[in-house]
Design an enzyme around this catalytic site. Structure first.
Site, PDB file in Angstrom:
ATOM      1  N   LYS A 224       0.860  -1.184   0.000  1.00  0.00           N
ATOM      2  CA  LYS A 224       0.000   0.000   0.000  1.00  0.00           C
ATOM      3  C   LYS A 224       0.895   1.232   0.000  1.00  0.00           C
ATOM      4  CE  LYS A 224      -3.907   2.067   2.544  1.00  0.00           C
ATOM      5  NZ  LYS A 224      -4.757   1.970   3.750  1.00  0.00           N
TER       6      LYS A 224
ATOM      7  N   SER B 213      -9.845   1.975   2.811  1.00  0.00           N
ATOM      8  CA  SER B 213      -8.940   2.744   1.977  1.00  0.00           C
ATOM      9  C   SER B 213      -7.905   1.898   1.240  1.00  0.00           C
ATOM     10  CB  SER B 213      -8.195   3.776   2.832  1.00  0.00           C
ATOM     11  OG  SER B 213      -7.333   3.126   3.745  1.00  0.00           O
TER      12      SER B 213
ATOM     13  N   SER C 108     -10.191  -0.363   6.984  1.00  0.00           N
ATOM     14  CA  SER C 108      -9.565  -0.199   5.666  1.00  0.00           C
ATOM     15  C   SER C 108      -8.857  -1.431   5.121  1.00  0.00           C
ATOM     16  CB  SER C 108      -8.580   0.965   5.691  1.00  0.00           C
ATOM     17  OG  SER C 108      -9.269   2.188   5.643  1.00  0.00           O
TER      18      SER C 108
END
Lengths: 488, 95
Positions: free
Chosen positions: A75, A150, A174
């Protein structure tokens, strides 16, 4: 998925010389090249870095760890030395990280190869991946739908087979929510289990790193390498990391699983409810004992979280001042202009919204009414779990109220977007470990089963998910169009 | 409750966020809708409940008080918008 397709098998095949790390990396880089134009899961592709890391593994000059040659996507919230680390924001569009996050360094030391950096909601603020400066990620199961957020880029990339696993972070859901919406397995460990050093801060009392993969077994391998004490994160817990993968025996006979009645109330969409009910019946069939439990303060989680997380964010994001790194406005006339214009230009709308909410709830006259009050209701929510876990070993329920929604559907309605997070926020506020496990489909879109465990019982969580995946095949389903030549 | 335009301007000033004047009313509406969600907290009896700042209620860990050399200045300044002679540059603060 059979065990032959998993991480253990891939690493073993490389160790046996059946395939090289360079060939594995090339396979996934080729898939990224072919598919990512449609999905936008990656902000940066690190082809050169990946090839160099893979060649070092093959040459025996890299660490010969338990993940030697395994390609991963990080990420874009995790700092990667020499590689742009944008956090999905224009603010950090020019930011080349000067060091590796501890989680990245630990995975590299285990022999993992970095393929690229995953798209995400800006500064991890969002539940749909639409707040990214780099454009929305599309859900591989239906590209008109959101992947969740997210960590949507990480989840969608694993779902489309662009990497066997990816890292993510979970502040209010997330990891679990995009894992559910993309039909992959995701784990958010206990707060403090994975170091936050080099993981760009959103809400420091909530942020926790974790991972996505095709199965609980694969998650066990990746989490085992990521987790562990780090002196550079003052909240990282000094506690041994068990060998999660070795402990998977798939036996959940006698396990007491609590079903919170608040998670099955009005608001849970009927198709999702049916899938979750079937999954829970499956767990019962495997020998688990089901117990209805009460988490009476669940309905306070959204308000509590959306006070605390923005408050912490407004403080954390004060560091973006246009002085030391990140975006700086052109020709500032004075220091105030430098700050306020750099920040207005660098931050997107949702981030600005949350900074303002945070500044408001922390401001004189409102601090006690909102911030202190939310810290008190946070304790009530955490105490609900302490009471429940006195009687049960695990908690099971839905991750979301419904499967993925359409791109754009909720973008202009922040309150409706926030209310989405009702089932994931309570465990985040309590700091508990949680997972999402693929549990079925509604009209072609995946549904995730949420499992929660007491603090530091990631092993119990992974074993229950593993037992479920030994008996079901939801985690083996692939989005149409992404199935072919999936494994190298 | 609803936020006034002046409250929005004040919050933006506290957060050092430049605000487009034409959009202050729009921000006020959005923020008010969000603050409204928080009103449910006021109804909860929290008398005697200790505020929870951290999920594990840990105390801060101490480390030995030993000097550790930091050698990262050049690498960190290489990504700064404006530096000279090892210091970060900002607009003139004192005339």
């Amino acid at each position: 998925m059979t065990a032959e397709d998993g991480i253990r098998s891939l690493v073993a095949r490389r160790a046996a010389g059946e395939i090289s790390a360079a060939e594995i990396a090339a396979h996934y880089l080729e898939r990224i090249e072919r598919h990512d134009g449609d999905l936008n899961t990656l902000i940066s592709v690190c082809a050169e870095r990946a090839r160099a890391q893979a060649e070092a593994v093959d040459a025996g000059t890299a660490a010969d760890g338990p993940l030697a040659g395994l390609p991963l996507i990080h990420k874009d919230i995790f700092c990667t030395e020499g590689v742009n680390t944008s956090c999905g924001s224009r603010m950090l569009d020019n930011f080349i990280a000067p060091y590796d996050a501890t989680a990245v360094a630990r995975l590299a030391a285990a022999g993992a190869v970095t393929l690229g950096k995953a798209n995400m909601d800006e500064f991890a603020m969002g539940s749909s991946n639409e707040t990214s400066y780099y454009g929305p990620v599309r859900n591989p199961w239906n590209r008109d739908y959101v992947p969740g957020g997210s960590s949507g880029g990480s989840a969608a990339a694993v779902a489309a087979g662009l990497a066997p696993a990816a890292t993510g972070t979970d502040t209010g859901g997330s990891i679990r929510q995009p894992a559910a919406l993309c039909g992959v397995t995701g784990i958010k460990p206990t707060y403090g289990r994975v170091s936050r050093y080099g993981m760009i801060a959103f809400a420091s009392s909530l942020d926790q790193g974790g991972c996505f993969a095709r199965s609980a077994e694969d998650c066990a391998h990746v989490l085992g390498a990521m987790a562990g004490f780090d002196a550079r994160d003052s909240t990282c817990v000094e506690r041994d990391v068990p060998d999660y993968a070795a402990a998977l025996d798939g036996d959940i006979r006698g396990l007491r699983i609590g079903l919170p009645k608040q998670y099955f109330a009005d608001g849970l969409e009927a198709g999702s409810r049916a899938a979750i009910d079937r999954a829970i019946a499956e767990l019962e069939g495997l020998g688990a004992e089901l117990v209805e439990i009460d988490l009476p303060h669940t309905d306070l989680a959204v308000s509590t979280y959306y006070v605390i997380a923005p408050a912490e964010a407004s403080s954390n994001l004060a560091r973006y001042d246009g002085v030391r790194y990140g975006h700086r406005c052109a020709d500032p006339v004075d220091l105030d202009d430098l700050y306020s214009r750099s920040r207005a230009e660098g931050f997107g709308r949702e981030v600005q919204r949350r900074i303002m909410i945070g500044a408001y709830v922390l401001s004189a006259g409102y601090y006690d009414a909102y911030y202190v009050k939310a810290q008190q209701t946070r304790r009530l929510i955490a105490d609900d779990f302490t009471r429940a876990f006195a009687d049960v070993d695990l908690i099971a329920g839905p991750v979301t109220q419904a499967p993925a929604f359409r791109l754009g559907e909720k973008l202009d309605d922040p309150v409706s977007m926030y209310l989405n997070d009702v089932y994931t926020l309570p465990a985040s506020l309590a700091g508990l470990p949680g997972m999402s496990v693929p549990a079925g489909f509604v009209e072609g879109l995946p549904v995730g089963l949420q499992l929660l465990a007491p603090w530091f019982e990631e092993g119990r969580l992974l074993n229950a998910a593993h037992a479920f995946q030994q008996a079901t095949d939801w985690h083996t389903r692939r989005p149409p169009g992404y199935e072919s030549q999936e494994t190298p | 409750m609803s936020l006034t335009d002046d409250q929005v301007r004040n919050v933006a000033r506290l957060a050092r966020l430049g605000l487009d004047d034409a959009r202050v009313a729009e921000h006020a509406g959005e923020l008010s809708n969000i603050i409204d969600v928080f009103e449910s907290l006021a109804q909860v009896d929290t008398d005697g409940v200790e505020p929870m700042a951290h999920p594990l209620d840990l105390t801060a860990r101490l480390r030995p008080d030993e000097a550790v050399p930091v050698t990262t200045r050049d690498a960190f300044q290489a990504i700064a918008p404006a530096v000279a002679d090892g210091v970060y540059l900002v607009p003139k603060v004192i005339e």
